[in-house]
Design a protein around this motif. Structure first.
Motif, short mmCIF file in Angstrom:
data_model
loop_
_atom_site.label_atom_id
_atom_site.label_comp_id
_atom_site.label_asym_id
_atom_site.label_seq_id
_atom_site.Cartn_x
_atom_site.Cartn_y
_atom_site.Cartn_z
N CYS A 1 0.82 -1.22 0.00
CA CYS A 1 0.00 0.00 0.00
C CYS A 1 0.85 1.26 0.00
CB CYS A 1 -0.94 -0.01 1.21
SG CYS A 1 -2.27 -1.23 1.07
N THR B 1 1.19 15.42 1.87
CA THR B 1 0.29 16.50 2.31
C THR B 1 0.87 17.87 1.97
OG1 THR B 1 1.24 16.33 4.54
CG2 THR B 1 -0.82 15.15 4.13
N ARG C 1 -1.16 2.52 6.65
CA ARG C 1 -1.04 2.75 8.09
C ARG C 1 -1.86 1.74 8.87
NH1 ARG C 1 -3.23 5.14 12.42
NH2 ARG C 1 -1.80 6.18 13.88
N ASP C 2 -3.05 1.44 8.39
CA ASP C 2 -3.90 0.47 9.09
C ASP C 2 -3.21 -0.89 9.17
OD1 ASP C 2 -5.83 2.40 9.37
OD2 ASP C 2 -7.03 1.73 7.66
N TYR D 1 3.97 10.53 3.98
CA TYR D 1 2.68 11.18 4.13
C TYR D 1 2.84 12.70 4.30
CZ TYR D 1 -2.14 11.97 5.53
OH TYR D 1 -3.43 12.41 5.59
N GLU E 1 -1.31 4.41 -1.15
CA GLU E 1 -2.56 4.31 -0.38
C GLU E 1 -2.18 4.37 1.10
OE1 GLU E 1 -4.99 0.99 -1.52
OE2 GLU E 1 -4.79 1.40 -3.67
N TYR E 2 -1.87 5.59 1.53
CA TYR E 2 -1.21 5.77 2.81
C TYR E 2 -2.09 5.43 4.02
CZ TYR E 2 2.43 8.04 0.05
OH TYR E 2 3.41 8.29 -0.86
N GLN E 3 -3.35 5.74 3.98
CA GLN E 3 -4.21 5.42 5.11
C GLN E 3 -4.35 3.91 5.28
OE1 GLN E 3 -5.48 7.55 7.51
NE2 GLN E 3 -5.84 5.56 8.45
N LYS E 4 -4.52 3.24 4.14
CA LYS E 4 -4.62 1.78 4.16
C LYS E 4 -3.31 1.16 4.63
CE LYS E 4 -6.55 -1.86 1.19
NZ LYS E 4 -7.01 -2.19 -0.17
#
Length: 327
Positions: A263, A304, A273-274, A300, A268-271
């Motif tokens: 990821c 941003t 991190r999860d 990230y 797909e940074y949020q995924k």
């Protein structure tokens, strides 16, 4: 390896000055061919089973001529020796016989008479005619693929006639071949072996009390495939195999880590991190997982910052456009 045995000075205590160094050495070696054409001296004992006739071997070797201290042939300079199949890749009959007498981890010295080495013609310009040669061989490992190759050639119906343990053994052999190829950075070839193992396991139905054995074998192959596809720079496929591994073991730290890595590559940074936080929960002190989380945080921040800069430029362009319109 074993330089003293090749040095004639090391054999002076034999009191056989009329004999050549190899003749003196041969007196304390074991005959393994039955006609003293292949003689053996074990330097370091190995362990486990003997090499099987159809095996692929991983060896380090050096070949020497009498009265010469430097080898005429050696693969010891290679970081990772090539896997060689008996009967195909090994041309010296003496070496093949010698390997069949060895166990994993064994280091041995062999004398090959001309009939078991380079024959009456030799191998010009290096090997004179009718030459006895000395080889020192270290057996690092061997894999027997004959059983696996025959089994994989059968139809699914024929394979189902065999007990589950046979399927698991063949799948494990395929995975071991894949692991060897992976270590050589031959990722595409490793992937082929891993997929072959996975297909065997997918096709095999097992009674409920033995299903856990199949799932455990599948998990190992899926983890290997996920890592291999990361090396092949195909993160989406790596993620797919990692998620399949998580269906078998949802808390598997390696599977979570591989999914997180995939990821990250796909931004797909949020995924990511999860997955990585879940992996860290299972192994809080895992260096690789913690480093990947730090890397993710850096990526990230950069992401941003770029998003903010892009928005700033968009609004700046909009404001400039509005001012022009008012005149």
């Amino acid at each position: 390896m074993g330089g003293s045995a090749r040095n004639p000075g090391a054999l002076q205590g034999d009191n056989a000055s009329s004999q050549s160094p190899y003749q003196r050495l041969s007196r304390r070696m074991r005959d393994i061919s039955g006609d003293r054409g292949v003689l053996k001296d074990v330097i370091r004992e190995g362990a486990g089973e003997l090499v099987t006739p159809d095996a692929s071997v991983l060896v380090k070797y050096s070949g020497y001529l009498e009265h010469m201290d430097k080898p005429f042939d050696s693969n010891c300079f290679r970081k990772t020796p090539r896997l060689m199949k008996l009967g195909e890749d090994i041309t010296l009959w003496g070496m093949e016989l010698g390997l069949l007498s060895m166990r994993r981890g064994e280091l041995a010295r062999f004398l090959f008479k001309p009939a078991y080495a380079y024959g009456t013609l030799g191998c010009p310009p290096l090997i004179p005619p009718n030459t006895t040669v000395l080889f020192e061989i270290e057996l690092l490992d061997f894999l027997d693929s004959a059983e696996s190759d025959k089994f994989c050639a059968l139809s699914a119906e024929q394979q189902d006639q065999f007990p589950l343990q046979k399927v698991l053994k063949v799948a494990a052999t395929e995975r071991e071949f894949g692991n060897y190829l992976f270590r050589q950075s031959r990722f595409y070839d490793a992937k082929v072996r891993y997929k072959r193992a996975l297909l065997l396991l997918h096709r095999r139905s097992a009674p409920p009390e033995e299903q856990h054995l199949v799932e455990a074998a599948k998990l190992l192959v899926l983890l290997n495939l996920s890592f291999t596809y990361l090396k092949l720079e195909r993160p989406a496929t790596a993620l797919r195999y990692g998620e399949q591994a998580l269906i078998i073991d949802r808390k598997n730290a390696k599977a979570l880590f591989r999914c997180g890595q995939a990821c990250v590559i796909m931004t797909e940074y949020q995924k990511a991190r999860d997955f990585l936080v879940r992996a860290q929960k299972e192994q809080p002190f895992n260096h690789d997982i913690n480093n990947e989380l730090k890397k993710l945080a850096s990526y990230y921040r950069d992401y941003t910052d770029k998003e903010k800069e892009m928005c700033h430029r968009m609004f700046a362009a909009y404001d400039n456009g509005s001012t022009v319109g008012e005149y």
